[in-house]
Design a protein around this motif. Structure first.
Motif, PDB file in Angstrom:
ATOM      1  N   ILE A  46       0.851  -1.192   0.000  1.00 49.41           N
ATOM      2  CA  ILE A  46       0.000   0.000   0.000  1.00 49.41           C
ATOM      3  C   ILE A  46       0.885   1.240   0.000  1.00 49.41           C
ATOM      4  O   ILE A  46       1.876   1.305   0.720  1.00 49.41           O
ATOM      5  N   LYS A  47       0.507   2.223  -0.822  1.00 51.10           N
ATOM      6  CA  LYS A  47       1.212   3.504  -0.827  1.00 51.10           C
ATOM      7  C   LYS A  47       0.411   4.495   0.022  1.00 51.10           C
ATOM      8  O   LYS A  47      -0.762   4.245   0.333  1.00 51.10           O
ATOM      9  N   PRO A  48       1.012   5.616   0.398  1.00 50.66           N
ATOM     10  CA  PRO A  48       0.233   6.634   1.104  1.00 50.66           C
ATOM     11  C   PRO A  48      -0.964   7.051   0.247  1.00 50.66           C
ATOM     12  O   PRO A  48      -0.821   7.318  -0.947  1.00 50.66           O
ATOM     13  N   GLY A  49      -2.137   7.057   0.859  1.00 52.94           N
ATOM     14  CA  GLY A  49      -3.340   7.399   0.116  1.00 52.94           C
ATOM     15  C   GLY A  49      -4.585   7.262   0.974  1.00 52.94           C
ATOM     16  O   GLY A  49      -4.512   7.194   2.200  1.00 52.94           O
ATOM     17  N   VAL A  56     -22.213  -2.214   4.183  1.00 59.87           N
ATOM     18  CA  VAL A  56     -23.406  -2.850   3.630  1.00 59.87           C
ATOM     19  C   VAL A  56     -24.629  -1.959   3.765  1.00 59.87           C
ATOM     20  O   VAL A  56     -25.586  -2.094   3.005  1.00 59.87           O
ATOM     21  N   SER A  57     -24.587  -0.998   4.683  1.00 62.53           N
ATOM     22  CA  SER A  57     -25.709  -0.066   4.830  1.00 62.53           C
ATOM     23  C   SER A  57     -25.648   1.070   3.801  1.00 62.53           C
ATOM     24  O   SER A  57     -26.551   1.892   3.734  1.00 62.53           O
ATOM     25  N   GLY A  58     -24.555   1.123   3.015  1.00 62.64           N
ATOM     26  CA  GLY A  58     -24.421   2.145   1.988  1.00 62.64           C
ATOM     27  C   GLY A  58     -23.594   3.343   2.411  1.00 62.64           C
ATOM     28  O   GLY A  58     -23.295   4.213   1.607  1.00 62.64           O
ATOM     29  N   LYS A  59     -23.190   3.397   3.677  1.00 61.98           N
ATOM     30  CA  LYS A  59     -22.380   4.505   4.190  1.00 61.98           C
ATOM     31  C   LYS A  59     -20.945   4.366   3.675  1.00 61.98           C
ATOM     32  O   LYS A  59     -20.411   3.266   3.576  1.00 61.98           O
ATOM     33  N   GLU A  60     -20.321   5.510   3.333  1.00 61.59           N
ATOM     34  CA  GLU A  60     -18.921   5.498   2.921  1.00 61.59           C
ATOM     35  C   GLU A  60     -18.066   6.174   3.975  1.00 61.59           C
ATOM     36  O   GLU A  60     -18.403   7.248   4.463  1.00 61.59           O
ATOM     37  N   ASP A  61     -16.960   5.529   4.327  1.00 61.46           N
ATOM     38  CA  ASP A  61     -15.975   6.087   5.248  1.00 61.46           C
ATOM     39  C   ASP A  61     -14.641   6.140   4.520  1.00 61.46           C
ATOM     40  O   ASP A  61     -14.357   5.299   3.664  1.00 61.46           O
ATOM     41  N   ARG A  62     -13.831   7.126   4.889  1.00 53.89           N
ATOM     42  CA  ARG A  62     -12.517   7.264   4.260  1.00 53.89           C
ATOM     43  C   ARG A  62     -11.448   7.348   5.342  1.00 53.89           C
ATOM     44  O   ARG A  62     -11.634   8.013   6.367  1.00 53.89           O
ATOM     45  N   TYR A  63     -10.333   6.667   5.088  1.00 51.83           N
ATOM     46  CA  TYR A  63      -9.209   6.619   6.013  1.00 51.83           C
ATOM     47  C   TYR A  63      -7.932   6.960   5.263  1.00 51.83           C
ATOM     48  O   TYR A  63      -7.744   6.516   4.128  1.00 51.83           O
ATOM     49  N   VAL A  64      -7.071   7.732   5.892  1.00 47.26           N
ATOM     50  CA  VAL A  64      -5.773   8.040   5.314  1.00 47.26           C
ATOM     51  C   VAL A  64      -4.782   7.012   5.842  1.00 47.26           C
ATOM     52  O   VAL A  64      -4.711   6.775   7.050  1.00 47.26           O
ATOM     53  N   VAL A  65      -4.032   6.389   4.918  1.00 48.18           N
ATOM     54  CA  VAL A  65      -3.009   5.416   5.290  1.00 48.18           C
ATOM     55  C   VAL A  65      -1.668   5.889   4.743  1.00 48.18           C
ATOM     56  O   VAL A  65      -1.606   6.572   3.727  1.00 48.18           O
ATOM     57  N   TYR A  66      -0.605   5.510   5.429  1.00 48.65           N
ATOM     58  CA  TYR A  66       0.746   5.916   5.032  1.00 48.65           C
ATOM     59  C   TYR A  66       1.612   4.700   4.715  1.00 48.65           C
ATOM     60  O   TYR A  66       2.736   4.595   5.159  1.00 48.65           O
ATOM     61  N   ALA A  81      -1.754  -1.259   8.046  1.00 52.20           N
ATOM     62  CA  ALA A  81      -1.184   0.035   7.681  1.00 52.20           C
ATOM     63  C   ALA A  81      -0.037   0.408   8.610  1.00 52.20           C
ATOM     64  O   ALA A  81      -0.081   0.116   9.805  1.00 52.20           O
ATOM     65  N   GLU A  82       0.979   1.053   8.035  1.00 56.89           N
ATOM     66  CA  GLU A  82       2.074   1.561   8.860  1.00 56.89           C
ATOM     67  C   GLU A  82       1.554   2.628   9.817  1.00 56.89           C
ATOM     68  O   GLU A  82       1.993   2.737  10.942  1.00 56.89           O
ATOM     69  N   SER A  83       0.592   3.403   9.333  1.00 54.01           N
ATOM     70  CA  SER A  83      -0.073   4.429  10.124  1.00 54.01           C
ATOM     71  C   SER A  83      -1.389   4.726   9.426  1.00 54.01           C
ATOM     72  O   SER A  83      -1.454   4.724   8.195  1.00 54.01           O
ATOM     73  N   ALA A  84      -2.452   4.970  10.190  1.00 55.33           N
ATOM     74  CA  ALA A  84      -3.765   5.234   9.588  1.00 55.33           C
ATOM     75  C   ALA A  84      -4.608   6.077  10.530  1.00 55.33           C
ATOM     76  O   ALA A  84      -4.466   6.003  11.752  1.00 55.33           O
ATOM     77  N   THR A  85      -5.499   6.867   9.930  1.00 54.82           N
ATOM     78  CA  THR A  85      -6.434   7.681  10.701  1.00 54.82           C
ATOM     79  C   THR A  85      -7.682   7.929   9.857  1.00 54.82           C
ATOM     80  O   THR A  85      -7.611   7.936   8.635  1.00 54.82           O
ATOM     81  N   HIS A  86      -8.798   8.124  10.539  1.00 52.82           N
ATOM     82  CA  HIS A  86     -10.032   8.480   9.823  1.00 52.82           C
ATOM     83  C   HIS A  86      -9.840   9.869   9.239  1.00 52.82           C
ATOM     84  O   HIS A  86      -9.209  10.738   9.852  1.00 52.82           O
ATOM     85  N   ILE A  87     -10.355  10.099   8.062  1.00 51.42           N
ATOM     86  CA  ILE A  87     -10.149  11.381   7.371  1.00 51.42           C
ATOM     87  C   ILE A  87     -10.674  12.566   8.176  1.00 51.42           C
ATOM     88  O   ILE A  87     -10.124  13.665   8.092  1.00 51.42           O
ATOM     89  N   ASP A  88     -11.704  12.348   8.989  1.00 51.89           N
ATOM     90  CA  ASP A  88     -12.254  13.441   9.804  1.00 51.89           C
ATOM     91  C   ASP A  88     -11.308  13.878  10.923  1.00 51.89           C
ATOM     92  O   ASP A  88     -11.434  14.984  11.440  1.00 51.89           O
ATOM     93  N   THR A  89     -10.390  12.999  11.323  1.00 54.19           N
ATOM     94  CA  THR A  89      -9.455  13.335  12.396  1.00 54.19           C
ATOM     95  C   THR A  89      -8.054  13.634  11.863  1.00 54.19           C
ATOM     96  O   THR A  89      -7.105  13.741  12.637  1.00 54.19           O
ATOM     97  N   LEU A  90      -7.940  13.779  10.554  1.00 50.86           N
ATOM     98  CA  LEU A  90      -6.650  14.020   9.916  1.00 50.86           C
ATOM     99  C   LEU A  90      -6.075  15.363  10.345  1.00 50.86           C
ATOM    100  O   LEU A  90      -6.768  16.379  10.346  1.00 50.86           O
ATOM    101  N   ASP A  91      -4.815  15.357  10.700  1.00 52.65           N
ATOM    102  CA  ASP A  91      -4.084  16.567  11.049  1.00 52.65           C
ATOM    103  C   ASP A  91      -3.206  16.921   9.850  1.00 52.65           C
ATOM    104  O   ASP A  91      -2.234  16.234   9.560  1.00 52.65           O
ATOM    105  N   LYS A  92      -3.568  17.982   9.128  1.00 56.00           N
ATOM    106  CA  LYS A  92      -2.805  18.356   7.926  1.00 56.00           C
ATOM    107  C   LYS A  92      -1.357  18.698   8.265  1.00 56.00           C
ATOM    108  O   LYS A  92      -0.474  18.534   7.436  1.00 56.00           O
ATOM    109  N   ALA A  93      -1.111  19.139   9.475  1.00 51.61           N
ATOM    110  CA  ALA A  93       0.266  19.412   9.895  1.00 51.61           C
ATOM    111  C   ALA A  93       1.082  18.121   9.904  1.00 51.61           C
ATOM    112  O   ALA A  93       2.293  18.145   9.653  1.00 51.61           O
TER     113      ALA A  93
END
Length: 132
Positions: A46-49, A56-66, A81-93
């Protein structure tokens, strides 16, 4: 509706996802791939992405992986994942700091192979920063 499929997303810190899903889009190093039930067995790095999970309920979630790897079987997919977080808790810093470390790694690379790998990692991090 697609057949339910067991998915787990695991980072060294914790288990982020463990549920039945409809599909998963994974940023594999050879290109994005969509995984669904009855997928042929494969293991991929896996690459960073961004990992997109459709439940199955149709909800979409996104996670950032490194980085990391995924083990895909017909009835389950485990992404370590070497490191992962939910996109809503992503720290751009955090992404900015990783980009700076990757730039430093390029400058201190001991050989051409290490430099090429560091440049590739920097490219993936930069694309991730643009995507979020």
């Amino acid at each position: 509706m697609a057949e339910p499929y067991k998915f787990e997303l695991v980072s060294p810190e914790r288990l982020l996802v463990s549920e039945s899903v409809e599909s998963i889009v994974i940023p594999a190093t050879e290109g994005e791939m969509t995984v669904m039930a009855n997928h042929s067995p494969v293991m991929t790095t896996i690459k960073p992405g961004i990992v997109t999970v459709k439940t199955v309920s149709g909800k979409e979630d996104r996670y950032v992986v490194y980085g990391g790897f995924a083990d895909i079987l017909p009835d389950t997919c485990t992404l370590l994942a070497e490191s992962a977080t939910h996109i809503d808790t992503l720290d751009k810093a955090d992404i900015t700091a990783r980009v700076e470390r990757a730039r430093a790694d390029i400058g201190s690379a001991p050989d051409d192979h290490a430099r090429t790998r560091a440049e590739e990692f920097l490219h993936h991090l930069s694309a991730l920063g643009d995507a979020v």
